[in-house]
Design a protein around this motif. Structure first.
Motif, PDB file in Angstrom:
ATOM      1  N   SER A 146       0.829  -1.211   0.000  1.00 23.21           N
ATOM      2  CA  SER A 146       0.000   0.000   0.000  1.00 23.21           C
ATOM      3  C   SER A 146       0.858   1.254   0.000  1.00 23.21           C
ATOM      4  O   SER A 146       0.581   2.216  -0.722  1.00 23.21           O
ATOM      5  CB  SER A 146      -0.935   0.000   1.219  1.00 23.21           C
TER       6      SER A 146
ATOM      7  N   GLN B 142       2.355   1.650  -3.268  1.00 24.42           N
ATOM      8  CA  GLN B 142       1.312   1.702  -4.297  1.00 24.42           C
ATOM      9  C   GLN B 142       1.494   0.600  -5.343  1.00 24.42           C
ATOM     10  O   GLN B 142       1.395   0.821  -6.542  1.00 24.42           O
ATOM     11  CB  GLN B 142       1.282   3.088  -4.959  1.00 24.42           C
TER      12      GLN B 142
ATOM     13  N   LYS C 154       0.367  -3.398  -6.609  1.00 16.65           N
ATOM     14  CA  LYS C 154      -0.706  -4.370  -6.566  1.00 16.65           C
ATOM     15  C   LYS C 154      -0.179  -5.686  -5.993  1.00 16.65           C
ATOM     16  O   LYS C 154       1.025  -5.882  -5.828  1.00 16.65           O
ATOM     17  CB  LYS C 154      -1.279  -4.599  -7.970  1.00 16.65           C
TER      18      LYS C 154
ATOM     19  N   SER D 255      -6.928  -3.300  -3.393  1.00 11.97           N
ATOM     20  CA  SER D 255      -7.665  -2.064  -3.120  1.00 11.97           C
ATOM     21  C   SER D 255      -8.956  -1.929  -3.916  1.00 11.97           C
ATOM     22  O   SER D 255      -9.686  -0.956  -3.741  1.00 11.97           O
ATOM     23  CB  SER D 255      -6.772  -0.848  -3.402  1.00 11.97           C
ATOM     24  N   THR D 256      -9.247  -2.895  -4.780  1.00 12.12           N
ATOM     25  CA  THR D 256     -10.473  -2.858  -5.574  1.00 12.12           C
ATOM     26  C   THR D 256     -11.092  -4.249  -5.632  1.00 12.12           C
ATOM     27  O   THR D 256     -10.439  -5.250  -5.307  1.00 12.12           O
ATOM     28  CB  THR D 256     -10.196  -2.391  -7.020  1.00 12.12           C
TER      29      THR D 256
ATOM     30  N   ASP E  57      -9.054  -6.404  -7.809  1.00  9.45           N
ATOM     31  CA  ASP E  57      -7.883  -6.970  -7.127  1.00  9.45           C
ATOM     32  C   ASP E  57      -8.264  -8.220  -6.339  1.00  9.45           C
ATOM     33  O   ASP E  57      -7.515  -9.205  -6.314  1.00  9.45           O
ATOM     34  CB  ASP E  57      -7.272  -5.943  -6.173  1.00  9.45           C
TER      35      ASP E  57
ATOM     36  N   LEU F  73      -7.916  -7.349   3.786  1.00 15.58           N
ATOM     37  CA  LEU F  73      -8.035  -5.919   3.503  1.00 15.58           C
ATOM     38  C   LEU F  73      -7.688  -5.128   4.752  1.00 15.58           C
ATOM     39  O   LEU F  73      -8.175  -5.429   5.835  1.00 15.58           O
ATOM     40  CB  LEU F  73      -9.464  -5.570   3.075  1.00 15.58           C
TER      41      LEU F  73
ATOM     42  N   THR G 155      -5.585  -1.214   4.749  1.00 12.90           N
ATOM     43  CA  THR G 155      -5.598   0.201   4.370  1.00 12.90           C
ATOM     44  C   THR G 155      -6.753   0.525   3.437  1.00 12.90           C
ATOM     45  O   THR G 155      -7.462   1.525   3.621  1.00 12.90           O
ATOM     46  CB  THR G 155      -4.260   0.580   3.705  1.00 12.90           C
ATOM     47  N   ALA G 156      -6.962  -0.313   2.433  1.00 10.48           N
ATOM     48  CA  ALA G 156      -8.015  -0.050   1.449  1.00 10.48           C
ATOM     49  C   ALA G 156      -9.394  -0.056   2.089  1.00 10.48           C
ATOM     50  O   ALA G 156     -10.276   0.719   1.693  1.00 10.48           O
ATOM     51  CB  ALA G 156      -7.951  -1.082   0.325  1.00 10.48           C
TER      52      ALA G 156
ATOM     53  N   LYS H 119      -9.926   3.247   3.934  1.00 15.10           N
ATOM     54  CA  LYS H 119     -10.173   4.329   2.980  1.00 15.10           C
ATOM     55  C   LYS H 119     -11.539   4.204   2.318  1.00 15.10           C
ATOM     56  O   LYS H 119     -12.192   5.205   2.019  1.00 15.10           O
ATOM     57  CB  LYS H 119      -9.082   4.330   1.904  1.00 15.10           C
ATOM     58  N   ASN H 120     -11.966   2.965   2.081  1.00 10.92           N
ATOM     59  CA  ASN H 120     -13.222   2.722   1.373  1.00 10.92           C
ATOM     60  C   ASN H 120     -13.928   1.520   1.993  1.00 10.92           C
ATOM     61  O   ASN H 120     -13.822   0.399   1.494  1.00 10.92           O
ATOM     62  CB  ASN H 120     -12.953   2.473  -0.115  1.00 10.92           C
TER      63      ASN H 120
END
Length: 206
Positions: free
Chosen positions: A9, A12, A14, A38-39, A42, A56, A58-59, A62-63
């Motif tokens: 993360s 940045q 994957k 993060s998606t 992913d 999961l 950090t992602a 954030k979301n």
């Protein structure tokens, strides 16, 4: 087995799908993969590469909707919430992200409850205070989280002696334990830990 790319993360990057694929081809046990996820795509790519679950951290902070969307598409059993927790007061812990580098202001207990309500199927709980010390797991933290949610809690951070595994599974009420260095440096084998736990009355598959 848990494979965590803890700097993905921050850098940045994957998830390393080739490593996941090669690991899954050699290791015949459930494989959880985290770092750089993060998606929803992913998550899908990691599962298609051979992971059984995705972690999961950090992602998700954030979301948070990534948790619910991942659970909806792939099932809660595939979504593990990883939490890096640091003590800030007695019986109070803060969530950190970016590999434990960044405080979030989030209360650990409030965050795990919310994540489970969104669909997280497991909690991978790391005590930043105990990680690397080999002085034992954070019993108060693990017990507090285990009592706060109705999903399995995996304790991480602090294993150094055989009794540490027993303590966190009993006094800490963890459902499972994660350890790294004691296995990497061959202080104990996994079988030794399992045999010790069984000798202490903990139900474990050898």
């Amino acid at each position: 087995m848990v494979f965590l790319d803890i700097t993905a993360s921050v850098e940045q990057r994957k998830a390393m799908l080739d490593v996941i694929n090669r690991t899954a081809g050699e290791v015949f046990m459930p494989l959880t993969v985290g770092g750089g996820i993060s998606t929803v795509l992913d998550i899908r790519n990691a599962l298609n590469a051979g992971a059984d679950k995705t972690s999961l951290n950090t992602a998700a902070v954030k979301n948070p909707e990534l948790i619910s969307e991942g659970a909806r598409l792939f099932g809660s059993q595939c979504i593990v919430l990883a939490v890096d927790a640091k003590r800030i007061a007695e019986n109070k812990w803060e969530v950190y992200v970016n590999g434990g580098r960044t405080p979030t202001g989030l209360d650990v207990l409030a965050w795990v409850k919310r994540a489970v309500s969104l669909g997280a199927g497991e909690i991978l709980l790391t005590s930043m205070d105990c990680d690397g010390t080999k002085n034992g797991y954070d019993i108060p933290l693990t017990r507090a989280v285990s009592e706060a949610v109705q999903v399995p809690v995996i304790a991480s951070g602090g294993a150094g002696e055989l009794e540490h595994f027993y303590d966190v599974l009993t006094a800490g009420k963890a459902d499972a334990v994660l350890a790294a260095s004691v296995f990497h440096y061959k202080k104990f084998s996994i079988r030794q830990v399992k045999e010790y736990l069984r000798s202490r009355g903990v139900e474990v598959r050898l």
